[in-house]
Enzyme design. Structure first.
Site, short mmCIF file in Angstrom:
data_model
loop_
_atom_site.label_atom_id
_atom_site.label_comp_id
_atom_site.label_asym_id
_atom_site.label_seq_id
_atom_site.Cartn_x
_atom_site.Cartn_y
_atom_site.Cartn_z
N LYS A 189 0.84 -1.21 0.00
CA LYS A 189 0.00 0.00 0.00
C LYS A 189 0.86 1.25 0.00
O LYS A 189 1.89 1.29 0.67
CB LYS A 189 -0.89 -0.02 1.24
CG LYS A 189 -1.76 1.22 1.39
CD LYS A 189 -2.80 1.03 2.47
CE LYS A 189 -2.48 1.84 3.70
NZ LYS A 189 -3.53 1.78 4.71
N THR A 224 -8.59 2.27 1.94
CA THR A 224 -7.70 1.09 1.90
C THR A 224 -8.47 -0.16 1.50
O THR A 224 -8.05 -0.91 0.63
CB THR A 224 -7.04 0.90 3.29
OG1 THR A 224 -6.33 2.09 3.61
CG2 THR A 224 -6.12 -0.29 3.31
C1 R5P Z 1 -3.10 2.59 8.21
O1 R5P Z 1 -1.97 2.22 7.91
C2 R5P Z 1 -4.11 1.72 8.90
O2 R5P Z 1 -3.61 0.47 9.21
C3 R5P Z 1 -5.37 1.60 8.09
O3 R5P Z 1 -5.12 0.82 6.92
C4 R5P Z 1 -5.89 2.94 7.68
O4 R5P Z 1 -5.94 3.78 8.79
C5 R5P Z 1 -7.26 2.84 7.05
O5 R5P Z 1 -7.67 4.11 6.67
P1 R5P Z 1 -8.67 4.31 5.48
O6 R5P Z 1 -9.91 3.49 5.78
O7 R5P Z 1 -8.97 5.78 5.49
O8 R5P Z 1 -8.00 3.89 4.22
#
Ligand code: R5P
Length: 294
Positions: A189, A224
Site C-alpha cells: 500500500k 484502503t
Molecule cells: C493505516 O496504515 C491503517 O492500518 C489503516 O489501513 C488505515 O488507517 C485505514 O484508513 P482508510 O480506511 O482511510 O483507508
C-alpha cells in the site's frame, strides 16, 4: 477495583464490570454552551484502583478531554491508582515526523494523560505498538484479531485467506491465519502524504475463486479496503469480507466498501457502530484479571 464508565464506552465498560463482578461507577457528563466538557463521578473510588473505560474515536478531542477530566476526578476522590482502558487510541497514527514541522501527536497526548493522573494504560491494536514505549507510564497493547477471526470461523469461513492491506500489517494476517487455519498474504500500500490518496499493488499470492477476509486495525475513510477489494476482484477472488478492530467508518465509508464488492464488514465495539459484531469485553476483562494477579 472499580470500573468507571466513560460516556464513550458505557456499554463496553458495563460488560467488563459484569465479567469481573466489580461495581461500575457511572459518570455524569455534559457539554457547556461554549463547548467545554464537564464530568462528575457518581460513585466512590476512594482507596480503590480505578479503571476508566473510554474509547477516543471521533469526536476524539472531546473524548480525550473527558478521559483526562475523569482521571483528575478519580485521583481527587481518593483513587489509589488510575488505569485507562482506551480501546481506540486517537492520534496514534501520527507517531513520527513524516513532514518537517509536524508534531508527534501521540507523544503529546500521552504526556497530557500522565499530567491528568493516569498511571497506566491498556489499548487494543494500537497502530504501532512501539509508540507505547515512549509513554511516561506503563502502557500495554492487546490484539483483538484472534477474536475477529474466531467470529468468521464460527460463521463457517474456516480456512478463508487472511489478507493484510499493507506489508506492515502482515502480523495481523498471520494472527488471523492461526485461527482460521488457511493461508495469508499482504498487499503493498502507498498513501500520498499530502492528498491521503491510497493505492495498492498485489503481492505474491493466488486468491482465484477463494474467500478472502481483509484484516486491518482501522477502517477510517474506507479507501484502503476499497482499493484492496478492487485488486482482489481483478484477481478473480470468490467472496471478499472486511474485518477491523476499530470501525471508524467516516462519512460514506460503509457504502463505498459495499459498492466495492465486500460482502460484510465486521468490527468490534472499540468504536460502537452497526458493524460492531464482536465485543472486546472478554479480552479486556481477561487482561485486567491477569494485570491484577501479576
Ligand atoms: C493505516 O496504515 C491503517 O492500518 C489503516 O489501513 C488505515 O488507517 C485505514 O484508513 P482508510 O480506511 O482511510 O483507508
Amino acid at each position: 477495583m472499580k470500573i468507571i464508565l466513560g460516556s464513550a464506552s458505557k456499554e463496553l465498560g458495563t460488560r467488563i464490570a459484569q465479567l469481573l463482578c466489580v461495581e461500575p461507577v457511572s459518570v455524569f457528563s455534559k457539554t457547556f454552551p461554549d463547548g467545554e466538557s464537564y464530568v462528575r463521578l457518581e460513585g466512590s473510588v476512594e482507596g480503590e484502583e480505578a479503571v476508566i473505560v473510554q474509547t477516543t474515536s471521533p469526536p476524539q478531542d472531546v473524548r480525550l478531554i473527558q478521559l483526562a477530566l475523569i482521571a483528575d476526578a478519580a485521583k481527587r476522590n481518593g483513587a489509589k491508582k488510575v488505569t485507562a482502558i482506551v480501546p481506540y487510541l486517537a492520534y496514534a497514527r501520527q507517531d513520527k515526523i513524516f513532514l518537517q514541522g509536524e508534531a508527534i501527536s501521540i507523544e503529546a497526548i500521552a504526556r497530557m494523560l500522565k499530567a491528568a493522573g493516569i498511571d497506566s494504560l491498556i489499548t487494543v491494536n494500537v497502530h504501532q505498538e512501539k509508540v507505547l514505549e515512549k509513554f511516561p507510564f506503563p502502557a500495554r497493547n492487546i490484539s483483538a484479531i484472534p477474536l475477529l477471526a474466531e467470529h468468521f470461523k464460527e460463521k463457517g469461513l474456516k480456512e478463508a485467506f487472511a489478507l493484510a492491506p499493507d506489508k506492515g500489517a502482515i502480523y495481523i494476517a498471520e494472527q488471523a491465519m492461526k485461527v482460521l487455519g488457511g493461508e495469508c498474504g499482504y498487499l503493498e500500500k502507498h498513501r500520498d502524504r499530502y492528498t491521503g490518496q491510497v493505492s495498492v499493488e498485489k503481492g505474491e499470492f493466488n486468491v482465484k475463486g477463494k474467500t478472502v477476509i481483509i484484516f486491518d486495525d482501522i477502517i477510517s475513510t474506507g479507501g484502503t479496503i476499497v482499493a484492496a477489494a478492487k485488486i482482489l476482484h481483478e484477481l478473480g477472488v470468490g467472496k471478499v469480507y472486511a474485518a477491523c478492530v476499530h470501525p471508524l467508518l467516516v462519512g460514506d465509508a460503509e457504502k463505498r466498501i459495499r459498492e466495492a464488492g465486500v460482502e460484510e464488514i465486521v468490527g468490534t465495539d472499540s468504536v460502537p457502530s452497526l458493524v460492531s459484531k464482536v465485543s472486546l469485553a472478554p479480552l479486556i476483562a481477561k487482561e485486567l484479571k491477569e494485570f491484577q494477579s501479576g
